[in-house]
Design an enzyme around this catalytic site. Structure first.
Site, PDB file in Angstrom:
ATOM      1  N   ASN A  90     -10.847  -0.956   4.439  1.00  0.00           N
ATOM      2  CA  ASN A  90     -10.882  -0.895   5.906  1.00  0.00           C
ATOM      3  C   ASN A  90     -11.319   0.476   6.409  1.00  0.00           C
ATOM      4  O   ASN A  90     -10.607   1.178   7.117  1.00  0.00           O
ATOM      5  CB  ASN A  90      -9.535  -1.309   6.508  1.00  0.00           C
ATOM      6  CG  ASN A  90      -8.361  -0.545   5.931  1.00  0.00           C
ATOM      7  OD1 ASN A  90      -8.419  -0.013   4.833  1.00  0.00           O
ATOM      8  ND2 ASN A  90      -7.278  -0.496   6.673  1.00  0.00           N
ATOM      9  N   ASP A 289       0.333   3.027  -0.745  1.00  0.00           N
ATOM     10  CA  ASP A 289      -0.233   2.725   0.574  1.00  0.00           C
ATOM     11  C   ASP A 289      -0.412   4.029   1.359  1.00  0.00           C
ATOM     12  O   ASP A 289      -0.119   4.098   2.549  1.00  0.00           O
ATOM     13  CB  ASP A 289       0.654   1.742   1.344  1.00  0.00           C
ATOM     14  CG  ASP A 289      -0.036   1.158   2.569  1.00  0.00           C
ATOM     15  OD1 ASP A 289      -1.262   1.358   2.711  1.00  0.00           O
ATOM     16  OD2 ASP A 289       0.647   0.518   3.394  1.00  0.00           O
TER      17      ASP A 289
END
EC number: 3.5.2.3
Length: 412
Positions: A90, A289
């Site tokens: 992304n 993450d």
């Protein structure tokens, strides 16, 4: 003579006083007896583990490099003991075309000081077929952004590819999130965010992902799993998943202390519904993450602040601290940080300390104590919920492909 010899070190599966010889970027010899090399380093009994592998980072490169880029992100990784990272798609543009994937590969090759792989975004069947030629780590599906009909089509398309890739998913149910967020839209307390994206949305989404993977024969992996119910569902269906450090160490009451700085997706969970350090087993996997934003983006209020926490430079010390507190066993560290990710994502010659394997290593001082200081980090992020926290246990050296890239907090 070998290129580099690490002497007087500790390995988990051997006695103390071991030596590792490195030549041409590979581990050439592991021995209790003396080995000579062109360069020799006495590690004074420190522990050596396989270099850490992170299957889930956001280095924001290209397009969002004011948050992070492959240079600063990989420096943060090396500082934290990581030798291999897998970047998410992304970015801007999204890594969901052959050309965008190729562009990001070139960027990473020119900037990264650690080894890397790239996750791809889903696209048309033809475009995904082309991306397969570039060996993506997986195709990532953000389920919270898709309708049920679209998810069915995406899983079906992926199942029709000539090679069967891993499909990684961000599992939150779109309809539940939209409905819950709408109900709480007027709330101003940071903790409200955790109820706007409730545990039930993840449980339902994980169940849906498992159902779709069975329907279409897709190889499924669940990112940043955060609820006990979802974990039990994944385990009972033999589906792999990863934990983040923030979900293991905090419940949603941490919003009351850190506000939107600890906002992330999926959010921290209510106590009792959340996974904890006690849920780590020999088959677990850590994915940080690592998702930096600017400080301004993190302080726009409950609903408008950007979700994401930088964790590459804190996670190892956080879990070594838990080891030193006798809350988990040291033998879990190489499994959850290296071995399991290497096996799951088919990383050849990585994840283990074996002769013939790549010389990707991290040296650890289990007794090194300190306090996290964001000013000493290499990430571009200027915030961390772990800033100011004490730790015991730290990476003192990171070796990538036989080359020392970090020593005593200094990137070389």
């Amino acid at each position: 003579m070998f290129d580099l010899v690490l002497k007087n070190l500790k390995l988990l599966d051997y006695s103390d006083g071991m030596s590792i010889a490195i030549e041409d970027g590979r581990i050439s010899k592991i021995s209790k007896s003396s080995i000579e090399g062109d360069k020799e380093i006495d590690l004074n009994g420190q522990l050596v583990l396989p270099g850490l592998i992170d299957p889930h980072v956001h280095f924001r490169d290209p397009g969002l490099t004011y948050k992070e880029d492959f240079k600063t992100g990989s420096m943060a990784a090396a500082h934290g003991g990581f030798t291999f990272v897998m970047d998410m798609p992304n970015t801007v543009p999204k890594t969901n075309s052959y050309n965008a994937f190729k562009q990001k590969q070139k960027i990473a090759e020119s900037k990264s000081i650690v080894n890397f792989g790239l996750h791809a975004g889903y696209s048309t069947l033809d475009e995904m077929e082309k991306i397969l030629e570039l060996n993506p780590m997986s195709f990532k599906v953000f389920m919270d952004l898709e309708t049920d009909d679209d998810l069915d089509r995406i899983f079906e398309d992926i199942s029709n590819l000539s090679k069967k890739p891993i499909v990684t998913v961000h599992a939150e149910k779109r309809d539940i999130v939209l409905e819950s967020t709408k109900k709480l839209a007027e709330e101003n307390d940071a903790i409200s965010y955790s109820y706007g994206r409730p545990a039930e949305s993840e449980d339902a989404s994980v169940a849906q992902a498992i159902e779709l993977s069975k329907k279409y024969g897709v190889d499924l992996h669940i990112c940043h799993l955060s609820t006990k119910n979802a974990m039990e569902l994944a385990i009972s269906n033999n589906v792999s998943f990863e934990f983040t450090p923030h979900h293991l160490l905090y419940d949603n009451t941490a919003f009351n202390e850190f506000g939107t700085l600890i906002k992330t997706n999926p959010p921290l969970r209510e106590k009792g519904k959340n996974v904890t350090i006690k849920d780590l087993t020999e088959s677990s996997m850590i994915g940080t993450d690592h998702a930096p934003h600017s400080l301004e983006e993190k302080t726009r209020g409950v609903w408008d602040s950007s979700p994401g926490i930088p964790s590459l430079e804190t996670v190892l010390s956080l879990l070594l601290t838990e080891v030193n507190r006798s809350n988990m066993d040291l033998s879990l560290i190489p499994k959850i940080f290296s071995e399991n990710a290497a096996k799951r994502f088919n990383l050849e010659n990585k994840g283990f300390i074996k002769e013939g394997y790549d010389a990707d290593l991290v040296v650890i001082d289990l007794n090194k104590e300190g306090v996290f200081n964001i000013d000493n980090f290499y990430t571009k992020a200027e915030y961390s919920p772990f800033d100011g926290l004490s730790y015991k246990g730290k990476a003192t050296m990171t070796i990538v492909n036989g080359e020392i890239v970090m020593e005593n907090d200094i990137l070389i």
